[in-house]
Design a protein around this motif. Structure first.
Motif, PDB file in Angstrom:
ATOM      1  N   ASP A 166       0.827  -1.203   0.000  1.00  0.00           N
ATOM      2  CA  ASP A 166       0.000   0.000   0.000  1.00  0.00           C
ATOM      3  C   ASP A 166       0.866   1.260   0.000  1.00  0.00           C
ATOM      4  O   ASP A 166       2.093   1.209  -0.062  1.00  0.00           O
ATOM      5  N   ARG A 167       0.215   2.427   0.077  1.00  0.00           N
ATOM      6  CA  ARG A 167       0.919   3.706  -0.041  1.00  0.00           C
ATOM      7  C   ARG A 167       1.818   4.000   1.156  1.00  0.00           C
ATOM      8  O   ARG A 167       2.691   4.856   1.071  1.00  0.00           O
ATOM      9  N   GLU A 168       1.585   3.313   2.251  1.00  0.00           N
ATOM     10  CA  GLU A 168       2.431   3.475   3.426  1.00  0.00           C
ATOM     11  C   GLU A 168       3.480   2.361   3.508  1.00  0.00           C
ATOM     12  O   GLU A 168       4.116   2.177   4.531  1.00  0.00           O
ATOM     13  N   ASN A 169       3.618   1.614   2.423  1.00  0.00           N
ATOM     14  CA  ASN A 169       4.626   0.559   2.297  1.00  0.00           C
ATOM     15  C   ASN A 169       4.339  -0.642   3.196  1.00  0.00           C
ATOM     16  O   ASN A 169       5.258  -1.356   3.591  1.00  0.00           O
ATOM     17  N   ALA A 204      -7.016  -2.882  -2.990  1.00  0.00           N
ATOM     18  CA  ALA A 204      -6.431  -1.588  -3.331  1.00  0.00           C
ATOM     19  C   ALA A 204      -6.551  -0.683  -2.114  1.00  0.00           C
ATOM     20  O   ALA A 204      -7.316  -0.964  -1.186  1.00  0.00           O
ATOM     21  N   ASP A 205      -5.789   0.417  -2.116  1.00  0.00           N
ATOM     22  CA  ASP A 205      -5.940   1.403  -1.051  1.00  0.00           C
ATOM     23  C   ASP A 205      -6.214   2.762  -1.667  1.00  0.00           C
ATOM     24  O   ASP A 205      -5.980   2.984  -2.859  1.00  0.00           O
ATOM     25  N   ASP A 206      -6.743   3.690  -0.856  1.00  0.00           N
ATOM     26  CA  ASP A 206      -7.004   5.037  -1.349  1.00  0.00           C
ATOM     27  C   ASP A 206      -6.124   6.035  -0.610  1.00  0.00           C
ATOM     28  O   ASP A 206      -5.329   5.663   0.259  1.00  0.00           O
ATOM     29  N   ASP A 207      -6.258   7.330  -0.962  1.00  0.00           N
ATOM     30  CA  ASP A 207      -5.374   8.332  -0.372  1.00  0.00           C
ATOM     31  C   ASP A 207      -5.736   8.674   1.059  1.00  0.00           C
ATOM     32  O   ASP A 207      -5.051   9.477   1.700  1.00  0.00           O
ATOM     33  N   GLN A 208      -6.802   8.080   1.578  1.00  0.00           N
ATOM     34  CA  GLN A 208      -7.145   8.220   2.993  1.00  0.00           C
ATOM     35  C   GLN A 208      -6.711   6.990   3.785  1.00  0.00           C
ATOM     36  O   GLN A 208      -7.151   6.782   4.906  1.00  0.00           O
ATOM     37  N   HIS A 209      -5.876   6.168   3.157  1.00  0.00           N
ATOM     38  CA  HIS A 209      -5.271   4.987   3.793  1.00  0.00           C
ATOM     39  C   HIS A 209      -6.304   3.927   4.163  1.00  0.00           C
ATOM     40  O   HIS A 209      -6.081   3.141   5.087  1.00  0.00           O
ATOM     41  N   ARG A 210      -7.394   3.889   3.439  1.00  0.00           N
ATOM     42  CA  ARG A 210      -8.392   2.840   3.641  1.00  0.00           C
ATOM     43  C   ARG A 210      -8.156   1.725   2.623  1.00  0.00           C
ATOM     44  O   ARG A 210      -7.692   1.969   1.510  1.00  0.00           O
ATOM     45  N   VAL A 253     -12.743   6.546  -6.286  1.00  0.00           N
ATOM     46  CA  VAL A 253     -12.379   5.136  -6.394  1.00  0.00           C
ATOM     47  C   VAL A 253     -13.069   4.564  -7.618  1.00  0.00           C
ATOM     48  O   VAL A 253     -14.301   4.680  -7.767  1.00  0.00           O
ATOM     49  N   TRP A 254     -12.286   3.937  -8.491  1.00  0.00           N
ATOM     50  CA  TRP A 254     -12.775   3.382  -9.742  1.00  0.00           C
ATOM     51  C   TRP A 254     -12.881   1.872  -9.615  1.00  0.00           C
ATOM     52  O   TRP A 254     -11.948   1.199  -9.159  1.00  0.00           O
ATOM     53  N   VAL A 255     -14.013   1.338 -10.027  1.00  0.00           N
ATOM     54  CA  VAL A 255     -14.278  -0.097  -9.947  1.00  0.00           C
ATOM     55  C   VAL A 255     -14.589  -0.602 -11.348  1.00  0.00           C
ATOM     56  O   VAL A 255     -15.569  -0.176 -11.968  1.00  0.00           O
ATOM     57  N   GLY A 256     -13.735  -1.483 -11.870  1.00  0.00           N
ATOM     58  CA  GLY A 256     -13.942  -2.048 -13.199  1.00  0.00           C
ATOM     59  C   GLY A 256     -14.715  -3.348 -13.121  1.00  0.00           C
ATOM     60  O   GLY A 256     -14.398  -4.232 -12.318  1.00  0.00           O
ATOM     61  N   LEU A 257     -15.737  -3.488 -13.944  1.00  0.00           N
ATOM     62  CA  LEU A 257     -16.673  -4.606 -13.864  1.00  0.00           C
ATOM     63  C   LEU A 257     -16.453  -5.628 -14.973  1.00  0.00           C
ATOM     64  O   LEU A 257     -16.162  -5.274 -16.127  1.00  0.00           O
ATOM     65  N   TYR A 258     -16.623  -6.888 -14.613  1.00  0.00           N
ATOM     66  CA  TYR A 258     -16.551  -7.978 -15.590  1.00  0.00           C
ATOM     67  C   TYR A 258     -17.650  -7.838 -16.629  1.00  0.00           C
ATOM     68  O   TYR A 258     -17.452  -8.135 -17.813  1.00  0.00           O
TER      69      TYR A 258
END
Length: 362
Positions: A166-169, A204-210, A253-258
């Motif tokens: 993640d973004r915090e390694n 995945a993670d976001d810029d709020q560390h979730r 947040v982007w979610v790609g669908l099958y």
């Protein structure tokens, strides 16, 4: 086949047997082309692009290359196998190469190989990631392994379907027993309040560390470290399978669908985009964000770019070498590397814009 572009703008085509010609000179019919099965791609700290294939070994395309010939490495050069499953560059600029029969590392042109004799849990290494201390971790069929260029430490009983930094390694793993996280060098299962996840397919993670987690059996969840929130009641997600998740730099947040289309979560509200908005048709295989924050979408039937309200889309009709875009790798020099079932294409973003302005330009 391979597509590359030299500094003069000439597009070259290189077949797996090494024969090279310009795109303008290429007259061989598509039915006679040799397909190259691409498994994984990474760009290193020097700007070179490394391409792992099934059966053909490893290729490097240098960022400053003057010619069209990619450099190849194979079992004959010291790789553990020609089926390359995973690639990763560590902070010391070693390139780690996971193959069907072991793990190799490349430093200053020298290849070292690790396999069962050195303690690797299985001959096959199919996922790689870096730990917070710079260590390299590999997922094999018999567990996760920690390694350096000389030795391997095997962690029994935990096989990862995917490894994620993640973004915090922090290092995460999607396993058959749920989600695991490494803290202070020790792996432990993450326990979510009132929920067990055992079929995690995307993290995945976001810029709020979730942390965003998609479980094929239970749906999409967001975890902030204390509480986990589910989105099973979201009407736009009903009956949908998620192939990819990606957060951009605008708190979306982007979610790609099958099933095709993307869902975008912005300010707590999901919005659906489809071909009616200009998005390429078919399953969404990849979502990528470039240095400028632009969002690119790889789909079964083309490449799309989000322009704020609608999508611009390119496919074979606009000069791309194929329809099915499997992955997107933005380069720092303004080009995009695109992965197809039949090879890799490198395209200039300025040329994509020109194709939109001038439909006859390919």
């Amino acid at each position: 086949m391979w597509l590359s572009q030299d500094r003069s703008g000439t597009v070259w085509m290189t077949r797996p047997d090494g024969r090279t010609s310009t795109l303008q000179d290429h007259t061989e019919s598509a039915s006679h082309r040799s397909a190259l099965e691409i498994r994984t791609v990474v760009t290193d700290s020097q700007g070179s692009t490394w391409i792992g294939t099934i059966g053909k070994g490893l290729f490097r395309v240098r960022s400053d290359a003057q010619d069209a010939m990619p450099e190849g490495l194979s079992r004959a050069d010291g790789l553990s196998n020609d089926n390359v499953l995973a690639l990763f560059e560590d902070r010391e600029h070693n390139l780690w190469i996971g193959t069907q029969y072991g793990l190799s590392s490349l430093r200053d042109g020298a290849i070292a190989t690790l396999n069962r004799r050195e303690g690797l849990g299985s001959e096959s290494a199919d996922a790689l990631a870096a730990g917070p201390d710079g260590s390299i971790w590999a997922s094999t069929s018999n567990g996760i392994n920690r390694m350096d260029t000389a030795r391997v430490a095997h962690v029994n009983g935990m096989r990862a379907r995917a490894l994620f930094t993640d973004r915090e390694n922090h290092l995460w793993a999607a396993t058959s027993d749920g989600v695991a996280r490494m803290a202070n060098g020790i792996w432990s299962q993450v326990r979510f309040p009132g929920l067990t996840l055992k079929s995690v397919a995307a993290i995945a993670d976001d810029d709020q560390h979730r942390l965003w987690i998609f479980d094929t059996e239970k749906g999409l969840y967001r975890w902030d470290g204390l509480e986990i929130e589910g989105f099973s009641d979201e009407p736009l997600l009903k009956g949908k399978s998620i192939l990819t998740i990606r957060a951009d730099n605008q708190e979306r947040v982007w979610v790609g669908l099958y099933q095709g289309g993307v869902l975008v979560l912005e300010k707590g509200v999901f919005r659906a985009y489809s071909v009616r908005d200009g998005l390429a048709d078919g399953s969404i295989n990849a979502v990528s964000v470039d240095d400028n924050g632009t969002v690119w979408i790889g789909a079964e039937h083309g490449l799309s770019r989000f322009d704020g309200g609608r999508f611009a889309t390119w496919n074979s009709a606009q000069g791309l070498p194929g329809e099915r875009v499997l992955w997107i790798l933005p380069a720092h020099d303004g080009r995009l590397w695109l992965g197809y079932t039949n090879g890799v294409a490198c395209v200039d973003r300025a040329e994509l814009d020109r194709a939109l302005r001038e439909p006859s330009h390919q």
